[in-house]
Design a protein around this motif. Structure first.
Motif, PDB file in Angstrom:
ATOM      1  N   ARG A  26       6.755 -33.737 -21.155  1.00 32.78           N
ATOM      2  CA  ARG A  26       7.983 -33.473 -21.913  1.00 32.78           C
ATOM      3  C   ARG A  26       9.038 -32.799 -21.047  1.00 32.78           C
ATOM      4  N   LEU A  27       8.614 -31.862 -20.207  1.00 31.24           N
ATOM      5  CA  LEU A  27       9.565 -31.173 -19.337  1.00 31.24           C
ATOM      6  C   LEU A  27      10.157 -32.134 -18.308  1.00 31.24           C
ATOM      7  N   ILE A  28       9.334 -33.013 -17.760  1.00 31.97           N
ATOM      8  CA  ILE A  28       9.834 -34.018 -16.811  1.00 31.97           C
ATOM      9  C   ILE A  28      10.848 -34.921 -17.504  1.00 31.97           C
ATOM     10  N   ARG A  29      10.524 -35.336 -18.730  1.00 34.49           N
ATOM     11  CA  ARG A  29      11.450 -36.177 -19.488  1.00 34.49           C
ATOM     12  C   ARG A  29      12.762 -35.435 -19.722  1.00 34.49           C
ATOM     13  N   ARG A  30      12.674 -34.153 -20.081  1.00 36.31           N
ATOM     14  CA  ARG A  30      13.877 -33.352 -20.344  1.00 36.31           C
ATOM     15  C   ARG A  30      14.700 -33.169 -19.071  1.00 36.31           C
ATOM     16  N   LEU A  31      14.032 -32.928 -17.961  1.00 39.24           N
ATOM     17  CA  LEU A  31      14.748 -32.784 -16.691  1.00 39.24           C
ATOM     18  C   LEU A  31      15.394 -34.093 -16.271  1.00 39.24           C
ATOM     19  N   SER A  32      14.811 -35.203 -16.654  1.00 39.45           N
ATOM     20  CA  SER A  32      15.371 -36.496 -16.262  1.00 39.45           C
ATOM     21  C   SER A  32      16.701 -36.771 -16.942  1.00 39.45           C
ATOM     22  N   VAL A  33      16.993 -36.081 -18.051  1.00 37.21           N
ATOM     23  CA  VAL A  33      18.280 -36.277 -18.717  1.00 37.21           C
ATOM     24  C   VAL A  33      19.223 -35.097 -18.493  1.00 37.21           C
ATOM     25  N   ALA A  34      18.805 -34.162 -17.652  1.00 31.46           N
ATOM     26  CA  ALA A  34      19.690 -33.046 -17.306  1.00 31.46           C
ATOM     27  C   ALA A  34      20.859 -33.591 -16.483  1.00 31.46           C
ATOM     28  N   ARG A 114      19.235 -29.069  -6.891  1.00 34.06           N
ATOM     29  CA  ARG A 114      19.702 -27.687  -7.132  1.00 34.06           C
ATOM     30  C   ARG A 114      20.290 -27.552  -8.528  1.00 34.06           C
ATOM     31  N   GLU A 115      21.087 -28.530  -8.953  1.00 37.30           N
ATOM     32  CA  GLU A 115      21.708 -28.477 -10.279  1.00 37.30           C
ATOM     33  C   GLU A 115      20.658 -28.535 -11.381  1.00 37.30           C
ATOM     34  N   ARG A 116      19.640 -29.352 -11.232  1.00 38.05           N
ATOM     35  CA  ARG A 116      18.573 -29.445 -12.232  1.00 38.05           C
ATOM     36  C   ARG A 116      17.783 -28.139 -12.302  1.00 38.05           C
ATOM     37  N   ARG A 117      17.473 -27.586 -11.141  1.00 38.49           N
ATOM     38  CA  ARG A 117      16.741 -26.312 -11.126  1.00 38.49           C
ATOM     39  C   ARG A 117      17.588 -25.194 -11.708  1.00 38.49           C
ATOM     40  N   SER A 118      18.859 -25.218 -11.409  1.00 41.57           N
ATOM     41  CA  SER A 118      19.773 -24.215 -11.968  1.00 41.57           C
ATOM     42  C   SER A 118      19.846 -24.357 -13.478  1.00 41.57           C
ATOM     43  N   TRP A 119      19.952 -25.589 -13.956  1.00 44.31           N
ATOM     44  CA  TRP A 119      19.977 -25.833 -15.403  1.00 44.31           C
ATOM     45  C   TRP A 119      18.707 -25.282 -16.039  1.00 44.31           C
ATOM     46  N   LEU A 120      17.551 -25.571 -15.429  1.00 43.28           N
ATOM     47  CA  LEU A 120      16.284 -25.106 -15.980  1.00 43.28           C
ATOM     48  C   LEU A 120      16.230 -23.579 -15.987  1.00 43.28           C
ATOM     49  N   ARG A 126      18.146 -18.140 -21.057  1.00 44.52           N
ATOM     50  CA  ARG A 126      18.739 -18.129 -22.393  1.00 44.52           C
ATOM     51  C   ARG A 126      17.672 -18.043 -23.487  1.00 44.52           C
ATOM     52  N   ARG A 127      16.550 -18.718 -23.283  1.00 47.57           N
ATOM     53  CA  ARG A 127      15.548 -18.841 -24.336  1.00 47.57           C
ATOM     54  C   ARG A 127      14.448 -17.781 -24.301  1.00 47.57           C
ATOM     55  N   PHE A 128      14.180 -17.211 -23.123  1.00 48.78           N
ATOM     56  CA  PHE A 128      13.033 -16.324 -22.996  1.00 48.78           C
ATOM     57  C   PHE A 128      13.447 -14.903 -22.629  1.00 48.78           C
ATOM     58  N   SER A 129      12.681 -13.963 -23.128  1.00 52.62           N
ATOM     59  CA  SER A 129      12.898 -12.547 -22.788  1.00 52.62           C
ATOM     60  C   SER A 129      12.350 -12.298 -21.382  1.00 52.62           C
ATOM     61  N   PRO A 130      12.725 -11.167 -20.769  1.00 54.39           N
ATOM     62  CA  PRO A 130      12.161 -10.836 -19.453  1.00 54.39           C
ATOM     63  C   PRO A 130      10.625 -10.778 -19.492  1.00 54.39           C
ATOM     64  N   GLU A 131      10.067 -10.301 -20.582  1.00 62.33           N
ATOM     65  CA  GLU A 131       8.609 -10.232 -20.695  1.00 62.33           C
ATOM     66  C   GLU A 131       8.004 -11.636 -20.734  1.00 62.33           C
ATOM     67  N   GLN A 132       8.651 -12.528 -21.481  1.00 64.56           N
ATOM     68  CA  GLN A 132       8.154 -13.900 -21.545  1.00 64.56           C
ATOM     69  C   GLN A 132       8.268 -14.577 -20.181  1.00 64.56           C
TER      70      GLN A 132
END
Length: 149
Positions: A26-34, A114-120, A126-132
């Protein structure tokens, strides 16, 4: 890898393996449309194939990408117009052209990564706390150990 599975994995390990495989797909699929900086998926795929496999011909690229030669010709034309590939005569067959990445093509691939990694990274921030994020990094470290065996 150590060889053939013995089927002795715990239920927890089996569940984790299934979840991990699903999540990675799923993550690969999501990155493919980044964001890709304006490249189509087929253009990006051809650039990545040239980077991985090296010089090629239109025919071999078409076969590898599972498209007709005419479709590959159109993709290569747009990549050539953008300065991302270079074409030169095949020394073994003067009728064919050998396609390679140009310096700009290599730069574009690196920029796209670089842009894909930056997006990720931004999405994770945005989605996770520092602890997560710390938990994710710990899990990645453990998975890294597994991958290195």
């Amino acid at each position: 890898m150590t060889g053939v599975s013995t089927g002795r994995a715990s239920d927890a390990a089996q569940a984790a393996a299934e979840d991990l495989a699903t999540m990675v797909r799923r993550l690969i699929r999501r990155l493919s449309v980044a964001p890709t900086g304006g490249l189509t998926p087929s253009q990006r795929s051809v650039l990545l194939r040239l980077e991985k496999d090296g010089a090629s011909s239109t025919t071999f690229l078409a076969i590898a990408e599972g498209v007709r030669s005419q479709s590959m010709t159109a993709t290569l034309k747009s990549l050539d117009e953008a300065g991302l590939i270079e074409r030169r005569p095949d020394p073994d067959d003067g009728r064919r052209r050998i396609i390679t990445l140009s310096a700009e093509g290599r730069n574009r691939i690196a920029r796209d990564r670089r842009e894909r990694r930056s997006w990720l990274a931004e999405e994770m921030d945005r989605r996770f706390s520092p602890e997560q994020l710390a938990t994710i990094n710990e899990a990645l470290s453990l998975l890294g150990e597994l991958a290195e065996q």
